[in-house]
Design a protein around this motif. Structure first.
Motif, PDB file in Angstrom:
ATOM      1  N   ARG A 287      -5.501  14.158  -1.998  1.00 11.12           N
ATOM      2  CA  ARG A 287      -4.680  14.445  -0.876  1.00 11.12           C
ATOM      3  C   ARG A 287      -3.307  14.955  -1.368  1.00 11.12           C
ATOM      4  O   ARG A 287      -2.912  15.983  -0.449  1.00 11.12           O
ATOM      5  N   VAL A 288      -3.034  14.521  -2.184  1.00 11.30           N
ATOM      6  CA  VAL A 288      -1.425  15.407  -2.640  1.00 11.30           C
ATOM      7  C   VAL A 288      -1.775  16.629  -3.142  1.00 11.30           C
ATOM      8  O   VAL A 288      -1.155  17.684  -2.777  1.00 11.30           O
ATOM      9  N   ALA A 289      -2.877  16.830  -3.828  1.00 12.60           N
ATOM     10  CA  ALA A 289      -3.377  18.300  -4.284  1.00 12.60           C
ATOM     11  C   ALA A 289      -3.329  19.253  -3.005  1.00 12.60           C
ATOM     12  O   ALA A 289      -2.781  20.249  -3.117  1.00 12.60           O
TER      13      ALA A 289
ATOM     14  N   GLU B  31       0.791  -1.256   0.075  1.00 14.09           N
ATOM     15  CA  GLU B  31      -0.182   0.097   0.087  1.00 14.09           C
ATOM     16  C   GLU B  31       0.915   1.344  -0.011  1.00 14.09           C
ATOM     17  O   GLU B  31       0.422   2.376  -0.844  1.00 14.09           O
ATOM     18  N   VAL B  32       1.926   1.236   0.643  1.00 13.36           N
ATOM     19  CA  VAL B  32       2.994   2.299   0.753  1.00 13.36           C
ATOM     20  C   VAL B  32       3.465   2.492  -0.598  1.00 13.36           C
ATOM     21  O   VAL B  32       3.794   3.610  -1.313  1.00 13.36           O
ATOM     22  N   ALA B  33       3.762   1.474  -1.185  1.00  7.94           N
ATOM     23  CA  ALA B  33       4.417   1.594  -2.614  1.00  7.94           C
ATOM     24  C   ALA B  33       3.352   2.153  -3.546  1.00  7.94           C
ATOM     25  O   ALA B  33       3.667   2.921  -4.464  1.00  7.94           O
TER      26      ALA B  33
ATOM     27  N   ILE C 231       5.053  11.880   1.550  1.00  5.88           N
ATOM     28  CA  ILE C 231       4.339  10.790   1.616  1.00  5.88           C
ATOM     29  C   ILE C 231       3.973  10.388   2.877  1.00  5.88           C
ATOM     30  O   ILE C 231       2.813   9.612   3.229  1.00  5.88           O
ATOM     31  N   GLN C 232       4.482  10.972   3.798  1.00  2.00           N
ATOM     32  CA  GLN C 232       4.151  10.854   5.359  1.00  2.00           C
ATOM     33  C   GLN C 232       2.761  11.302   5.607  1.00  2.00           C
ATOM     34  O   GLN C 232       1.581  10.529   6.267  1.00  2.00           O
TER      35      GLN C 232
ATOM     36  N   GLN D 240      -0.930   8.676   5.656  1.00  2.00           N
ATOM     37  CA  GLN D 240      -1.660   8.478   6.735  1.00  2.00           C
ATOM     38  C   GLN D 240      -1.594   7.348   7.593  1.00  2.00           C
ATOM     39  O   GLN D 240      -2.485   6.667   8.114  1.00  2.00           O
ATOM     40  N   ARG D 241      -0.142   6.955   7.947  1.00  2.00           N
ATOM     41  CA  ARG D 241       0.112   6.018   8.648  1.00  2.00           C
ATOM     42  C   ARG D 241       1.243   6.504   9.840  1.00  2.00           C
ATOM     43  O   ARG D 241       1.656   7.569   9.688  1.00  2.00           O
ATOM     44  N   SER D 242       1.281   5.496  11.042  1.00  2.00           N
ATOM     45  CA  SER D 242       2.241   6.059  11.920  1.00  2.00           C
ATOM     46  C   SER D 242       3.805   6.211  11.524  1.00  2.00           C
ATOM     47  O   SER D 242       4.031   5.418  10.438  1.00  2.00           O
ATOM     48  N   GLU D 243       4.594   6.909  12.011  1.00  2.00           N
ATOM     49  CA  GLU D 243       5.986   6.941  11.635  1.00  2.00           C
ATOM     50  C   GLU D 243       6.269   5.829  11.632  1.00  2.00           C
ATOM     51  O   GLU D 243       7.099   5.430  10.695  1.00  2.00           O
TER      52      GLU D 243
END
Length: 1023
Positions: free
Chosen positions: A642-644, A564-566, A581-582, A586-589
């Motif tokens: 989200r990116v925008a 999913e991160v990829a 990307i962080q 929307q994931r914990s560090e």
């Protein structure tokens, strides 16, 4: 509990086969020890620790019903098999239900076991039917091949079942894009649903198959190539399909295996390229001696172009040299000078948190050794969107562009003087037009420098450098069998691979290095050494089918979280930073850094730096495409949105430099209204920087995006703006006879007339007038100029009325009607204000309307018999041009004066003005309104220097006939001037009499005037 799903959740699905082979189920799992895991083949301490911790966590959980692991639905390329038990209805009639239950149970078990051996996933048992997926939940590189082999094996296995009556099956297989993964139903009836044409086609194909046969779709036939012998059953009409489907029956294996294409990374050992490396090393030695060299490395994707360039760098790393690297991007093909900008920013050491002043200081420090002055620094600062004083230089766009290119080339020269330079320009097939122009200059300049320039590109890239003496073209071929074997052994390292596996890799990879790398890694990463050789349909057109499947297989194996991160990273682009990307992921560090580490360890990402300052790069663009292609449209839109939003909130400086980046994400997010506005802004941004080819592409993207909006006034209004802007850039890039520009203005005119917006109507008609004027179509010019005057008849908007008069005075001048031209010029001069109308120099023909009105006004007053007034107005025109200091307007003012002084019989002054115009045009790189050698010839004739006339005019006749010798705006096209010349004989006396007794008589000016008349006549065309 599903052990396979549990292992995938841990990212350790490579052990699934070992757990299954050793009968490890949910009841055995909690009692496994470290020694048990070693026996299962879990040799890595980290993997054993992860498994033991997860097992311990299972023991702490309450004994309740299994909670299903959520697996998101995604787009996949699947090969779907539909298997049907022949004669099941007759069996139900002849056998007791309990006996029938045993028969069907044996049938289902043998089908499941058989397809399982080939990686098939039984999605659903439907009485006498079985639905099987190949490519989900885990992809393999040869899912289509696996499906066909499994189908043949199922026919054989079912035929050998020991049942009261012999059983037989028929099967259909189809391959294609589906959405898979949604949970359908509940409890025992729950299943992973698949949506798309592919499963329906597979079901229809089995219906046309004869008992004991396997029928496949054309989509599957293309994927298996010549691996199997197939009988062509032709086009079949199938229920539910409007078009006949091409159908094939699989007869048997053919034994032919060969069809791989792809890429490999720099980490791959360089094998089979000794001759090519020796060649580039020789070119390096020549470059070090000051004889610059260029090597063009061409080859298909995955052939090893970048790897060869890296090997050269490794070979000379102990030598003193400077390496400059430039990377083109598929997402920045419309971003002017993107490779050069990113290279400068990287070399200067710009940091994300640097203030503009800090960046400017770093830039100045970088440029200091070579910059010839503050002007160059200012130009480069403007390129990087940093504070600058370029506006004070008062340069034309053409001259500014040339000075910028020269500054960049001068920096290269300075570096080359200090020590030899290895300059690598990668993926030129994705180069933006402006960078391509600068690269052309770099290739030429390199011959005189201690520079070796390496340019890599795919075969479809068209280049014109290969004929130059300092340029070498190097085409890379595929590797031979011996080199492939050596490469496989090198990649395997200490891991033993049987000779049969190596031979199979050699046969299937077809000598393409990246195929070899990916396939070998797939073999090494799976516990089943015989099940990793693969091939599958392509998900994205940019990715070869088999390579795509290989990459998806590796993404599946790293676990759901990392995958999913990829996918999120793929939305961001080929390269992305942790700070971007962080918030999008929307994931914990901790979870995010773990997933990124998994991707890096798996060789899918390269990492630079430490989080949160780290940045990541997909190993290859194809890796990014593969990850992106699995996302559902709704999920893609969500991530792009989200990116925008993130870019707008926290990266305003980036959006200011690259507005097309925000436009891209808004488009992909489905925010079409805002996306269209942003594409318009991006095009205008590029046009302001004279990057008109990029601007045209941005406008085109905006128009394409606009089609998704509902029809109506708002859509029409935005299309008008895009078409008008596009037409203006097309004029600048292609000239005033550009067909595309005329089409753009025609469309804008249609919409403007429909909506009744007077300003839009005016701008569209004015564009059509410019197009007609540039083509010398005088009658069309008259009609369009009359329309412009009609549109501004109320004179409420004097800016538009000024330009309507502009079109009229130019048209009348060209049409041989000096009296009417004079009237329009006088009105224009009264309306004109230098400050209020300064923007007109960019919007209307590229020159100042005040200079034009006075310049043409001077000429028509001369034609009408008022030489003194003509001289006074001409002097005003030149004074205005000098005062506003607009380069092209000054060239026009000087040329008007030169013509006037030739007519007045004052050739010395004419030659002075002409010389100044030529110097200004050369310095600022602007066009002439007509061929200056004719004017020089006329002036020399008037002086009596007949012997100097021929050299002055030599070669002028041929260029003068070219359509592109005309000014921006086409107001003074030389070929139309003959009409004004003819007007001297036909209308001078009448106009002088109409003016009253105060007019002055025309006086003859001898040979100068007759020469100019002959020139005008030679350029004239009938209206």
């Amino acid at each position: 509990m599903d052990i396979a799903v549990w292992l995938r959740g841990l990212g350790l699905e490579q052990y699934e086969a070992a757990f299954r082979a050793n009968a490890v189920d949910a009841s055995v799992l909690p009692r496994l020890t470290a020694e048990d895991l070693k026996d299962l083949g879990v040799t890595l301490v980290g993997h054993r620790r992860r498994l033991l911790d997860a097992i311990a966590a299972l023991g702490a959980e309450p004994a309740v019903a299994d909670v299903p692991v959520r697996v998101a639905a995604e787009r996949r390329q699947l090969s779907v098999m539909f298997c049907d038990l022949v004669g099941s209805t007759a069996l139900a009639v002849r056998f007791d239900p309990e006996d029938l239950r045993e028969i069907e149970g044996a049938y289902h078990r043998v089908v499941a076991e058989t397809v399982g051996c080939y990686g098939g996933f039984v999605a659903k048992n439907m009485g006498d039917g079985v639905l099987v997926y190949f490519g989900y939940p885990e992809a393999h590189e040869d899912d289509a091949e696996r499906a066909v082999r499994a189908g043949l094996a199922v026919i054989d296995a079912v035929g050998r079942l020991a049942t009261p009556e012999p059983l037989n099956v028929r099967l259909g297989i189809a391959s294609g894009l589906v959405v898979v993964g949604d949970l359908i139903g509940a409890g025992a009836a729950q299943e992973r649903g698949v949506v798309g044409e592919t499963p329906n086609l597979a079901a229809r194909l089995q219906a046309v198959a004869q008992p004991g046969t396997l029928v496949i779709a054309e989509s599957t036939r293309r994927q298996i190539g010549a691996l199997f012998e197939c009988a062509d059953l032709g086009a079949q009409r199938l229920a539910g399909f409007a078009q006949a489907q091409h159908v094939w029956r699989v007869v048997d294996e053919s034994g032919v295996v060969s069809r791989f294409e792809a890429l490999r990374s720099e980490a791959t050992p360089l094998v089979g390229r000794d001759e090519e490396l020796d060649l580039v090393l020789r070119r390096w030695e020549q470059a070090k001696a000051g004889e610059g060299r260029v090597v063009l490395i061409s080859g298909e994707p995955g052939i090893g172009k970048s790897r060869l360039a890296a090997a050269l760098s490794e070979s000379i790393q102990v030598e003193g040299h400077t390496r400059l690297r430039y990377f083109c991007s598929p997402h920045h093909q419309d971003s002017a000078l993107y490779p050069f900008i990113t290279q400068i920013e990287h070399t200067a050491g710009f940091a994300r948190d640097d203030a503009p002043e800090e960046k400017l200081g770093k830039l100045k420090k970088l440029l200091a050794p070579a910059a010839s002055g503050d002007d160059e620094t200012a130009l480069l600062a403007e390129l990087l969107s940093l504070p600058n004083s370029v506006a004070d230089l008062n340069l034309s766009p053409q001259r500014k562009r040339e000075m910028l290119f020269e500054a960049l080339l001068r920096q290269l020269e300075a570096v080359a003087r200090r020590q030899p330079v290895l300059m690598v320009f990668e993926d030129a097939h994705w180069v933006d037009p402006t960078s391509r122009e600068l690269l052309d200059l770099t290739v030429d300049r390199a011959r005189r420098l201690a520079v070796l320039l390496i340019v890599t590109f795919r075969p479809e890239f068209q280049q014109a450098w290969s004929g130059q003496t300092h340029v070498t073209v190097l085409g890379l071929n595929r590797l031979g069998e011996r080199d492939v074997t050596a490469l496989v052994r090198g990649l395997a390292g200490n891991t033993p691979l049987g000779s049969q596996i190596v031979e199979e890799i050699v046969e299937r990879t077809d000598g393409v290095p990246l195929f070899i790398e990916e396939l070998t890694k797939a073999v090494l990463e799976t516990g089943d050494r015989t099940a990793a050789l693969t091939a599958s349909p392509s998900v994205a057109s940019a990715i070869p089918a088999t390579l795509h499947a290989s990459l998806i297989a590796r993404l599946d194996r790293i676990g759901a979280a990392a995958k999913e991160v990829a996918q999120v990273g793929a939305v961001l682009g080929r390269e992305f930073g942790y700070e971007l990307i962080q918030p999008v992921a929307q994931r914990s560090e901790a979870d995010l850094q773990t997933a990124l580490a998994q991707l890096t360890d798996a060789g899918l990402l390269f990492c630079r730096g430490l989080a949160p300052q780290s940045s990541y790069l997909f190993k290859h663009a194809l890796v990014q495409y593969a990850a992106y292609s699995t996302l559902l449209r709704a999920r893609r839109q969500q991530l792009h949105a989200r990116v925008a939003a993130l870019l707008e909130q926290h990266f305003a400086d980036l959006i200011e430099r690259q507005p097309e980046l925000l436009a891209h994400h808004l488009t992909a997010a489905g925010a079409t209204e805002r996306a269209v506005d942003q594409w318009l802004k991006a095009g205008q941004h590029a046009a302001e920087r004279s990057a008109h080819l990029e601007a045209i592409r941005h406008f085109d993207r905006g128009l394409a995006t606009l089609t998704a909006r509902p029809e109506g006034p708002a859509r029409d209004g935005r299309e008008i703006e895009l078409q008008l802007a596009r037409g203006l850039s097309l004029f600048t890039a292609e000239g005033f006879n550009a067909v595309g520009a005329a089409q753009a203005y025609t469309r804008a005119c249609e919409l403007a007339d429909k909506r009744g917006n007077p300003r839009h109507q005016f701008m569209a008609v004015y564009g059509l007038w410019q197009s007609a004027n540039g083509a010398g179509m005088i009658r069309d010019c008259r009609r369009l100029a009359d329309r412009l005057l009609q549109l501004t008849g109320s004179k409420a908007d004097d800016e538009l009325h000024l330009q309507a008069r502009h079109s009229a005075w130019a048209t009348c001048m060209h049409a041989g009607d000096p009296a009417a031209a004079r009237e329009h010029c006088e009105v224009g001069r009264r309306l004109y204000d230098p400050e209020r109308h300064r923007s007109h120099r960019l919007l209307y023909g590229g020159h100042d309307p005040g200079v034009c009105a006075s310049g043409i006004g001077a000429l028509v007053h001369w034609l009408l018999g008022y030489p003194d007034k003509a001289l006074a107005i001409g002097s005003e025109s030149l004074a205005l041009a000098e005062r506003i200091a607009h380069p092209f307007s000054l060239v026009i003012g000087l040329l008007f004066n030169a013509v006037l002084y030739v007519d007045r019989g004052e050739p010395e002054l004419a030659l002075q003005r002409l010389g100044a115009a030529e110097a200004m045009a050369a310095e600022q790189r602007v066009a002439f309104t007509w061929e200056p050698r004719f004017l020089r010839g006329a002036a020399l004739t008037a002086e009596g220097h007949s012997r100097r006339l021929s050299p002055a005019c030599a070669g002028a006749c041929q260029p003068a006939r070219r359509a592109d010798i005309s000014p921006p705006g086409g107001c003074f096209v030389g070929r139309s001037a003959g009409a004004a010349g003819r007007a001297r004989g036909s209308s001078c006396r009448g106009e002088r009499r109409a003016e009253g007794s105060g007019g002055n008589r025309l006086r003859p000016v001898g040979g100068g005037t007759s020469s100019l008349r002959r020139y005008r006549a030679s350029r004239s065309q009938p209206a």
